[in-house]
Design a protein around this motif. Structure first.
Motif, PDB file in Angstrom:
ATOM      1  N   LEU A  15       0.844  -1.172   0.000  1.00 45.60           N
ATOM      2  CA  LEU A  15       0.000   0.000   0.000  1.00 45.60           C
ATOM      3  C   LEU A  15       0.893   1.240   0.000  1.00 45.60           C
ATOM      4  CD1 LEU A  15      -2.783   1.248   0.243  1.00 45.60           C
ATOM      5  CD2 LEU A  15      -2.561   1.095   2.728  1.00 45.60           C
ATOM      6  N   THR A  40     -11.521   7.864   1.665  1.00 41.35           N
ATOM      7  CA  THR A  40     -12.451   7.724   0.548  1.00 41.35           C
ATOM      8  C   THR A  40     -13.601   8.711   0.667  1.00 41.35           C
ATOM      9  OG1 THR A  40     -13.692   6.003   1.729  1.00 41.35           O
ATOM     10  CG2 THR A  40     -11.933   5.271   0.244  1.00 41.35           C
ATOM     11  N   TYR A 393      -7.134  -6.817  -9.793  1.00 41.80           N
ATOM     12  CA  TYR A 393      -8.251  -6.313  -8.998  1.00 41.80           C
ATOM     13  C   TYR A 393      -9.293  -7.404  -8.796  1.00 41.80           C
ATOM     14  CZ  TYR A 393      -6.425  -1.775 -10.582  1.00 41.80           C
ATOM     15  OH  TYR A 393      -5.621  -0.707 -10.871  1.00 41.80           O
ATOM     16  N   SER A 411     -11.493  -3.043  -7.137  1.00 37.03           N
ATOM     17  CA  SER A 411     -10.565  -2.544  -6.121  1.00 37.03           C
ATOM     18  C   SER A 411      -9.529  -3.615  -5.837  1.00 37.03           C
ATOM     19  CB  SER A 411     -11.313  -2.189  -4.825  1.00 37.03           C
ATOM     20  OG  SER A 411     -11.707  -3.369  -4.139  1.00 37.03           O
ATOM     21  N   THR A 415      -6.027  -0.026  -3.650  1.00 34.28           N
ATOM     22  CA  THR A 415      -6.806   0.864  -4.515  1.00 34.28           C
ATOM     23  C   THR A 415      -8.252   0.912  -4.050  1.00 34.28           C
ATOM     24  OG1 THR A 415      -5.419   0.200  -6.390  1.00 34.28           O
ATOM     25  CG2 THR A 415      -7.474   1.355  -6.888  1.00 34.28           C
ATOM     26  N   PRO A 416      -8.727   2.068  -3.579  1.00 33.02           N
ATOM     27  CA  PRO A 416     -10.143   2.173  -3.206  1.00 33.02           C
ATOM     28  C   PRO A 416     -11.040   1.915  -4.416  1.00 33.02           C
ATOM     29  CG  PRO A 416      -8.887   4.029  -2.331  1.00 33.02           C
ATOM     30  CD  PRO A 416      -7.983   3.302  -3.284  1.00 33.02           C
ATOM     31  N   ASN A 417     -12.281   1.580  -4.139  1.00 31.77           N
ATOM     32  CA  ASN A 417     -13.217   1.189  -5.185  1.00 31.77           C
ATOM     33  C   ASN A 417     -13.340   2.231  -6.290  1.00 31.77           C
ATOM     34  OD1 ASN A 417     -14.066  -0.365  -2.663  1.00 31.77           O
ATOM     35  ND2 ASN A 417     -15.229  -1.369  -4.272  1.00 31.77           N
ATOM     36  N   LYS A 436     -11.582   7.297  -4.205  1.00 35.01           N
ATOM     37  CA  LYS A 436     -10.387   7.805  -3.537  1.00 35.01           C
ATOM     38  C   LYS A 436     -10.562   9.284  -3.197  1.00 35.01           C
ATOM     39  CE  LYS A 436      -6.309   6.637  -5.117  1.00 35.01           C
ATOM     40  NZ  LYS A 436      -5.079   6.596  -5.962  1.00 35.01           N
ATOM     41  N   THR A 496      -9.159  -7.083  -1.991  1.00 35.26           N
ATOM     42  CA  THR A 496     -10.102  -5.982  -2.161  1.00 35.26           C
ATOM     43  C   THR A 496      -9.742  -4.861  -1.199  1.00 35.26           C
ATOM     44  OG1 THR A 496     -11.615  -6.944  -0.515  1.00 35.26           O
ATOM     45  CG2 THR A 496     -11.995  -7.526  -2.819  1.00 35.26           C
ATOM     46  N   TRP A 497     -10.281  -3.679  -1.457  1.00 32.78           N
ATOM     47  CA  TRP A 497     -10.044  -2.520  -0.603  1.00 32.78           C
ATOM     48  C   TRP A 497     -10.630  -2.767   0.776  1.00 32.78           C
ATOM     49  CZ3 TRP A 497      -7.093   1.364   0.194  1.00 32.78           C
ATOM     50  CH2 TRP A 497      -7.502   2.455   0.968  1.00 32.78           C
TER      51      TRP A 497
END
Length: 706
Positions: A15, A40, A393, A411, A415-417, A436, A496-497
């Protein structure tokens, strides 16, 4: 050695943001607990497709349809037949159209109707009342009673407990009836619980309390007797499918044919290693066997997507893991295999669209990496398979009605959705949303990694996700929280995020890890099969491998590894603090199974067979024989009204622990079922927090968390 994970999958995903210098702002207390905005922002919801050229977007509580080519937005409302709702209020059934007030359909306030379900044509409602099945014509209000023999042990259209929990599924809310597509007929199951043992749950309310009694078959007990019946919507004598209800058997969810002329009934033996499909004629109940599958271990009696009928009324698509991996197969209606559609050492997950004209199947699968999910297309003949999604992803997709486009919400752990519009060749046409936050890069947050480590026997690469302390320093030593579930084919490691989940404890200097074992589903049915007649063994072997790997790291405290989980995770936690106590130091267990003969027939016997046929497996899988090895500190929590994993499990463990006079913690949550009442959540949070500070951090709980 399993080759599902390629060398690329061993890469560490870190991250990171635009640069370490920019990461200066730590999350506040409120942000770390998701009580204030941080990493987010809220984005629109994309709910599906209005038609082939317009997707549905919900923004600021308003609904729009959006043109895929021009982006033009127009106000939208769902069609009446898809947005009409029926529900129970004040013990009566109501119908609610998109416009106007709700209309009351029944008038029986002395007894409550259950599971009102609108017919496909919207003209009728079926429901159960006091263990009998009824129908009602919406326009006239005319009510028809289809069955008349319902009692406290005989249920028509209402599931016996073990079917609700294990076979038909909790989302049914005990509903066991199914409308034909043409709305002219209803199929239903009739359950006879007469021989099923009664399990009493003591309710402590009031001066004298009372008993809540449930027909609950524990491993090796008699199961309910089941019949499959059919009635005409206007009312008719029940036609029973040609099965003998006295046989020791299970029935899975039935599937109506596209033209409503027949219904596919799933049948399984008590041993759960033979699955048959019967085409049943609802006019006379006659059955014809069209499919037979046998496996040396067990077969899952799925309640979704086992069979998908095609509109040509000649074929269906079958989902099966008979090769050791879940795949799709094309069959004729009479049970002849045309060909496998998908194959290989990877798992399909769900059908997203069927293009019968083009003979193309769109489906999601865990192929590139078992911790991610992608969309693919493939011909019915199993040729020309193409991945349509992109990157490393996890993708959740909504395919357009004509298959020309799809929307993906995607995500990964760093990486946020994001949401994108993609065409059926895999070309990204437009990014629709990005959750994000604008100042995302300014925050200093925990580093997170996805990686795999080899199992002790070298046969599997076990997937992990690690979240490090915010100010991680390899020269220091940190305590660890290991969160697990551990059940068969129920892995929790997903790329996933994760949001701000765990950020507070990262700031406090705790390493957090999610881990899955060989039988968690990452390695298909051939991995899950290691559990056969042997629950608790390989899961613990693999979790111990993870524990050894962790404690070999110089930055991990050697005496501060805490494992925690609920239900099956509670079972594994208790096992780790007894049988695996040389490797785990602390545990927090919610609602644990402590001995498998105390759990229900269908779930337990699927993996373990009966206690009578596998006494050694039941003994080895129980926590109780290993209580003498207990050390460390275990906290056990259970709801006193848990009708799934009975509190009997915890009481038997407590009895064994107190006989040894060893220290442990126990919390009973009065009035709680398998999930604790929300009213108890603040206390549960505070006690878990206290436990972490007391045993992992060796310092007092901060005032703002008391």
């Amino acid at each position: 050695m399993n080759k599902l994970f390629s060398a690329a999958c061993l890469t560490l995903f870190i991250l990171s943001t635009v640069g370490a210098d920019a990461q200066t702002k730590k999350l506040t207390y409120e942000q770390a607990w998701n009580q204030a905005p941080s990493l987010t922002k809220t984005i629109s919801r994309f709910e599906g497709w209005a038609d082939a050229n317009h997707y549905i977007e919900r923004a600021n509580n308003q609904l729009f349809k959006v043109n895929v080519k021009t982006g033009k937005k127009e106000s939208y409302s769902y069609p009446v037949n898809t947005s009409t709702q029926v529900f129970v209020k004040d013990k009566d059934v109501f119908i609610q159209y998109p416009e106007g007030e709700a209309k009351k359909l029944t008038n029986s306030p002395e007894v409550e109707e259950q599971n009102p379900t609108l017919s496909p044509d919207g003209k009728y409602v079926a429901f159960t009342r006091k263990s009998d099945l009824y129908g009602l014509e919406v326009a006239s209000g005319k009510e028809v009673r289809y069955t008349n023999d319902g009692t406290d042990v005989i249920y028509n259209g209402w599931s016996s407990w073990v079917y609700y929990e294990e076979i038909l599924g909790r989302p049914t809310n005990y509903r066991a009836f199914w409308w034909a597509p043409d709305s002219k007929e209803i199929a239903f199951m009739r359950f006879d619980d007469t021989k099923v043992p009664m399990f009493p749950i003591y309710v402590s309310k009031g001066q004298h309390g009372y008993l809540e009694e449930t027909r609950y078959p524990k491993a090796g007990d008699p199961n309910p007797e089941v019949k499959v019946g059919f009635v005409k919507v206007e009312g008719s004598p029940v036609v029973w499918a040609d099965f003998n209800e006295k046989d020791d058997q299970y029935f899975g969810q039935p599937y109506w044919s596209f033209d409503s002329q027949s219904i596919m009934v799933q049948w399984m033996n008590r041993e759960q290693n033979t699955l048959k499909f019967y085409a049943v004629n609802p006019e006379n109940g006659q059955k014809t066997e069209i499919y037979n599958e046998e496996q040396p271990t067990w077969i899952n009696l799925d309640h979704d997507e086992r069979i998908t009928y095609l509109e040509d009324n000649k074929h269906y698509i079958l989902k099966s893991d008979k090769t050791g991996w879940a795949h799709y197969y094309l069959y004729t209606l009479d049970g002849k295999l045309v060909n496998p559609i998908t194959q290989g050492d990877w798992q399909v997950t769900s059908i997203e669209r069927i293009d019968e004209k083009g003979k193309v199947l769109y489906f999601s699968a865990r192929k590139e990496n078992s911790a991610t999910k992608d969309l693919y297309r493939i011909g019915f003949d199993g040729k020309k398979m193409q991945r349509l999604t992109f990157g490393d992803y996890t993708h959740n997709v909504l395919v357009s009605p004509d298959g020309k486009y799809f929307i993906t919400n995607y995500s990964n752990i760093f990486t946020p959705n994001k949401v994108a519009l993609v065409d059926n060749k895999g070309k990204v046409l437009k990014e629709l949303a990005d959750s994000k936050a604008d100042d995302f890069a300014n925050y200093k947050v925990a580093k997170r990694e996805y990686l795999t480590i080899p199992s002790e026997d070298g046969k599997f690469n076990l997937p992990l996700i690690i979240t490090y302390p915010t100010d991680f320093d390899e020269t220091k030593q940190y305590p660890v929280i290991m969160s697990i579930y551990g059940g068969p084919d129920a892995g929790t490691v997903r790329n996933t995020w994760k949001g701000v989940n765990g950020e507070y404890w990262s700031q406090e200097g705790i390493i957090q890890i999610e881990a899955d074992h060989r039988a968690s589903g990452h390695f298909g049915k051939q991995g899950v099969a290691w559990m056969h007649r042997n629950l608790g063994n390989w899961e613990l072997v693999d979790y111990i491998t993870v524990a050894k790997w962790l404690k070999a790291k110089p930055f991990v405290a050697k005496d501060k590894l805490l494992i925690t989980g609920h239900s099956y995770g509670g079972y594994m936690t208790c096992l780790a603090l007894t049988k695996g106590a040389d490797y785990f130091d602390y545990g927090i267990a919610g609602a644990p199974v402590t001995s498998w003969e105390l759990y229900d027939t269908h779930y337990t016997e699927r993996w373990m067979d009966t206690p009578q046929s596998n006494p050694e497996g039941y003994k080895n899988g129980s926590i109780l024989p290993y209580v003498n090895q207990y050390k460390g500190r275990l906290r056990i929590m259970h709801g006193d009204m848990d009708d799934n994993v009975h509190m009997q499990n915890t009481i038997q463990l407590v009895d064994a622990l107190t006989d040894r006079a060893v220290p442990f913690e126990l919390m009973i949550y009065p009035g709680s079922r398998h999930g604790f009442n929300r009213s108890k959540s603040p206390y549960d949070f505070k006690e878990r927090t206290r436990f972490y500070y007391q045993y992992l951090l060796d310092k007092p709980v901060p005032e703002n968390l008391k």
